[in-house]
Motif scaffolding. Structure first.
Motif, PDB file in Angstrom:
ATOM      1  N   VAL A  14       0.855  -1.184   0.000  1.00  0.00           N
ATOM      2  CA  VAL A  14       0.000   0.000   0.000  1.00  0.00           C
ATOM      3  C   VAL A  14       0.893   1.238   0.000  1.00  0.00           C
ATOM      4  N   ARG A  15       0.671   2.126  -0.946  1.00  0.00           N
ATOM      5  CA  ARG A  15       1.480   3.334  -1.072  1.00  0.00           C
ATOM      6  C   ARG A  15       0.575   4.554  -1.240  1.00  0.00           C
ATOM      7  N   VAL A  16       1.021   5.685  -0.690  1.00  0.00           N
ATOM      8  CA  VAL A  16       0.353   6.959  -0.939  1.00  0.00           C
ATOM      9  C   VAL A  16       1.238   7.743  -1.899  1.00  0.00           C
ATOM     10  N   VAL A  17       0.715   8.059  -3.072  1.00  0.00           N
ATOM     11  CA  VAL A  17       1.461   8.765  -4.114  1.00  0.00           C
ATOM     12  C   VAL A  17       0.892  10.178  -4.230  1.00  0.00           C
ATOM     13  N   PRO A  18       1.719  11.224  -4.122  1.00  0.00           N
ATOM     14  CA  PRO A  18       1.188  12.592  -4.112  1.00  0.00           C
ATOM     15  C   PRO A  18       0.340  12.951  -5.325  1.00  0.00           C
ATOM     16  N   THR A  19       0.735  12.482  -6.512  1.00  0.00           N
ATOM     17  CA  THR A  19      -0.027  12.812  -7.716  1.00  0.00           C
ATOM     18  C   THR A  19       0.381  11.884  -8.854  1.00  0.00           C
ATOM     19  N   HIS A  20      -0.526  11.700  -9.791  1.00  0.00           N
ATOM     20  CA  HIS A  20      -0.192  11.004 -11.033  1.00  0.00           C
ATOM     21  C   HIS A  20       0.083  11.999 -12.149  1.00  0.00           C
ATOM     22  N   GLY A  21       0.211  13.264 -11.809  1.00  0.00           N
ATOM     23  CA  GLY A  21       0.622  14.264 -12.783  1.00  0.00           C
ATOM     24  C   GLY A  21      -0.489  15.208 -13.200  1.00  0.00           C
ATOM     25  N   PRO A  22      -0.117  16.287 -13.891  1.00  0.00           N
ATOM     26  CA  PRO A  22      -1.090  17.338 -14.228  1.00  0.00           C
ATOM     27  C   PRO A  22      -2.167  16.900 -15.210  1.00  0.00           C
ATOM     28  N   LEU A  23      -1.879  15.948 -16.113  1.00  0.00           N
ATOM     29  CA  LEU A  23      -2.911  15.534 -17.055  1.00  0.00           C
ATOM     30  C   LEU A  23      -4.022  14.749 -16.370  1.00  0.00           C
ATOM     31  N   VAL A  24      -3.656  13.890 -15.429  1.00  0.00           N
ATOM     32  CA  VAL A  24      -4.672  13.145 -14.690  1.00  0.00           C
ATOM     33  C   VAL A  24      -5.507  14.113 -13.849  1.00  0.00           C
ATOM     34  N   ARG A 154       0.582  25.417  -6.807  1.00  0.00           N
ATOM     35  CA  ARG A 154      -0.161  25.363  -5.546  1.00  0.00           C
ATOM     36  C   ARG A 154      -0.836  24.008  -5.359  1.00  0.00           C
ATOM     37  N   ILE A 155      -1.328  23.425  -6.445  1.00  0.00           N
ATOM     38  CA  ILE A 155      -1.903  22.077  -6.356  1.00  0.00           C
ATOM     39  C   ILE A 155      -0.855  21.086  -5.878  1.00  0.00           C
ATOM     40  N   GLN A 156       0.331  21.135  -6.474  1.00  0.00           N
ATOM     41  CA  GLN A 156       1.405  20.217  -6.085  1.00  0.00           C
ATOM     42  C   GLN A 156       1.761  20.354  -4.609  1.00  0.00           C
ATOM     43  N   ARG A 157       1.855  21.592  -4.149  1.00  0.00           N
ATOM     44  CA  ARG A 157       2.202  21.796  -2.737  1.00  0.00           C
ATOM     45  C   ARG A 157       1.131  21.206  -1.830  1.00  0.00           C
ATOM     46  N   HIS A 158      -0.131  21.429  -2.183  1.00  0.00           N
ATOM     47  CA  HIS A 158      -1.217  20.877  -1.370  1.00  0.00           C
ATOM     48  C   HIS A 158      -1.196  19.356  -1.377  1.00  0.00           C
ATOM     49  N   LEU A 159      -0.975  18.753  -2.541  1.00  0.00           N
ATOM     50  CA  LEU A 159      -0.966  17.299  -2.636  1.00  0.00           C
ATOM     51  C   LEU A 159       0.208  16.702  -1.861  1.00  0.00           C
ATOM     52  N   ALA A 160       1.341  17.399  -1.856  1.00  0.00           N
ATOM     53  CA  ALA A 160       2.486  16.911  -1.097  1.00  0.00           C
ATOM     54  C   ALA A 160       2.181  16.890   0.397  1.00  0.00           C
ATOM     55  N   VAL A 161       1.529  17.954   0.888  1.00  0.00           N
ATOM     56  CA  VAL A 161       1.159  18.009   2.305  1.00  0.00           C
ATOM     57  C   VAL A 161       0.120  16.935   2.618  1.00  0.00           C
ATOM     58  N   GLU A 162      -0.851  16.777   1.726  1.00  0.00           N
ATOM     59  CA  GLU A 162      -1.907  15.789   1.921  1.00  0.00           C
ATOM     60  C   GLU A 162      -1.341  14.375   1.984  1.00  0.00           C
ATOM     61  N   SER A 163      -0.478  14.019   1.053  1.00  0.00           N
ATOM     62  CA  SER A 163       0.075  12.657   1.037  1.00  0.00           C
ATOM     63  C   SER A 163       0.961  12.402   2.243  1.00  0.00           C
ATOM     64  N   THR A 164       1.677  13.428   2.685  1.00  0.00           N
ATOM     65  CA  THR A 164       2.510  13.271   3.880  1.00  0.00           C
ATOM     66  C   THR A 164       1.647  12.971   5.105  1.00  0.00           C
ATOM     67  N   ALA A 165       0.505  13.651   5.206  1.00  0.00           N
ATOM     68  CA  ALA A 165      -0.403  13.408   6.338  1.00  0.00           C
ATOM     69  C   ALA A 165      -0.928  11.981   6.315  1.00  0.00           C
ATOM     70  N   ARG A 166      -1.220  11.458   5.138  1.00  0.00           N
ATOM     71  CA  ARG A 166      -1.725  10.080   5.053  1.00  0.00           C
ATOM     72  C   ARG A 166      -0.644   9.064   5.411  1.00  0.00           C
ATOM     73  N   MET A 167       0.571   9.338   5.012  1.00  0.00           N
ATOM     74  CA  MET A 167       1.667   8.432   5.367  1.00  0.00           C
ATOM     75  C   MET A 167       1.920   8.446   6.877  1.00  0.00           C
ATOM     76  N   GLN A 168       1.716   9.597   7.495  1.00  0.00           N
ATOM     77  CA  GLN A 168       1.835   9.663   8.947  1.00  0.00           C
ATOM     78  C   GLN A 168       0.718   8.864   9.613  1.00  0.00           C
ATOM     79  N   ALA A 169      -0.443   8.827   8.973  1.00  0.00           N
ATOM     80  CA  ALA A 169      -1.553   8.035   9.516  1.00  0.00           C
ATOM     81  C   ALA A 169      -1.185   6.561   9.545  1.00  0.00           C
ATOM     82  N   ILE A 170      -0.473   6.107   8.517  1.00  0.00           N
ATOM     83  CA  ILE A 170      -0.018   4.715   8.503  1.00  0.00           C
ATOM     84  C   ILE A 170       0.953   4.471   9.648  1.00  0.00           C
ATOM     85  N   ALA A 171       1.878   5.411   9.841  1.00  0.00           N
ATOM     86  CA  ALA A 171       2.919   5.231  10.856  1.00  0.00           C
ATOM     87  C   ALA A 171       2.340   5.202  12.266  1.00  0.00           C
ATOM     88  N   THR A 172       1.285   5.998  12.495  1.00  0.00           N
ATOM     89  CA  THR A 172       0.746   6.096  13.855  1.00  0.00           C
ATOM     90  C   THR A 172      -0.389   5.109  14.132  1.00  0.00           C
TER      91      THR A 172
END
Length: 359
Positions: A14-24, A154-172
């Motif tokens: 199971v992996r959390v990936v920040p984005t599949h890119g701008p076209l998706v 701005r989308i990329q920055r938000h997605l990076a923060v979002e994915s980091t939070a989800r990965m922390q959810a796995i850790a905790t």
């Protein structure tokens, strides 16, 4: 309801990936425009994208409308820049497009949708073309340029923060904590993920060791997927989930751009146009998210030679980078270029005339 069954091997993959890119991201943005279900994205964004009635909306609506089940993800996969994704679209064979259309038809049949409405005559004409990707690519490029490119940083920055939070959810809290945090319509029970909002009778799918990637998308208000790669049956399944939980989050990404006075290609006199000149300001805007010289020329409405000249000036000024990729070159913004574009609060995006399939 759909039940997705995990083995121990799947759980380890199971992996959390920040984005599949701008076209998706643009694909989901386009669907939000078509359905009117904007979620936490401000209405100002929709009004800005649709003003002038861009010509790419009608043909793309026939190919990727909300009832077609035809999506860019299965065509391009994960591509970090729009330029890479567009190259994949251009290289798409007639056989590959036909496979996607057949899969979409089966999807419609399972949902009892009218078989006489899709594929349309235009979609059938596209499928018969010897190079369908060369017809689709300019339409998708224009869509990306209007829907995502002005906001991509701005989308990329938000997605990076979002994915980091989800990965922390796995850790905790482990996998269960992760799935429970993604969306209210997801329920984790033992080794099964239940998608409660999935239409139709209960169904079961088994990952069988391939694992799954969880990808946040700002233009979603519900979970989408899981999707499977037609090219690589062993590749992880992909589940897209909403990345915005409030209108406040959406406003932080979209409002500064949407409320700005457009400049560049549409003839405005915003601050960036005053600094760089209208055409060069439009070129800098069009390069956001990455593009080739030919794509830049299409977006701004200038010749290839003119696009190359403007790119050279922007590169010498430290606003863009240029790298060679095979026979093409790909331009993208530098940190200085991104800061200048964000600070200008502009986002003029020219539209592209609708190409017609070759006969």
């Amino acid at each position: 309801m759909l039940r997705v069954h995990f083995t121990q091997e799947d759980l380890a993959r199971v992996r959390v990936v920040p984005t599949h890119g701008p076209l998706v991201e643009a694909m989901f943005g386009f669907r939000a425009l078509r359905t009117g279900e904007l979620g936490a994205v401000p209405e100002l964004w929709r009004r800005r994208v649709t003003r002038g009635h861009p010509r790419w909306t009608a043909p793309l609506g026939e190919v990727m409308g909300p009832e077609s089940a035809f999506d860019i993800f299965t065509l391009v996969g994960r591509t970090p820049t729009a330029a890479e994704g567009l190259e994949s679209i251009i290289a798409m064979s007639r056989r590959r497009l036909s496979s996607e259309i057949e899969a979409a038809v089966r999807w419609r049949e399972r949902r009892g949708l009218d078989g006489t409405r899709w594929p349309s005559a235009w979609v059938n004409l596209l499928a018969a073309d010897v190079a369908p990707g060369r017809i689709l690519a300019p339409l998708i490029d224009a869509c990306h340029a209007a829907v995502v490119a002005p906001y991509w940083d701005r989308i990329q920055r938000h997605l990076a923060v979002e994915s980091t939070a989800r990965m922390q959810a796995i850790a905790t809290g482990g996998i269960e904590s992760l799935f429970r945090s993604l969306h209210p319509t997801l329920r984790w029970h033992a080794s099964t993920l239940e998608l409660l909002s999935r239409p139709g009778p209960p169904a079961d799918v088994h990952l069988r060791g391939r694992g799954i990637e969880l990808v946040p998308v700002v233009f979603l208000d519900a979970v989408e997927g899981p999707f499977w790669s037609l090219d690589d049956p062993s590749a992880p399944a992909v589940l897209f989930y909403p990345a915005l939980s409030s209108l406040t989050g959406g406003a932080k990404i979209f409002t500064p751009y949407a409320e700005s006075q457009a400049s560049g290609a549409d003839g405005g006199d915003g601050p960036l146009a005053q600094l760089l000149g209208r055409t060069r300001a439009a070129a800098l805007t069009a390069i956001a998210g990455g593009c080739t010289t030919s794509a830049l020329a299409r977006r701004v409405g200038i010749s290839a030679a003119g696009a190359s000249q403007h790119a050279s000036v922007l590169r010498r000024s430290g606003l863009i980078t240029t790298v060679r990729d095979g026979s093409s070159v790909v331009h993208d913004l530098t940190p200085l270029g991104r800061s200048l574009l964000a600070g200008s609060d502009l986002g003029a995006i020219p539209t592209t005339p609708t190409p017609q399939p070759a006969t």
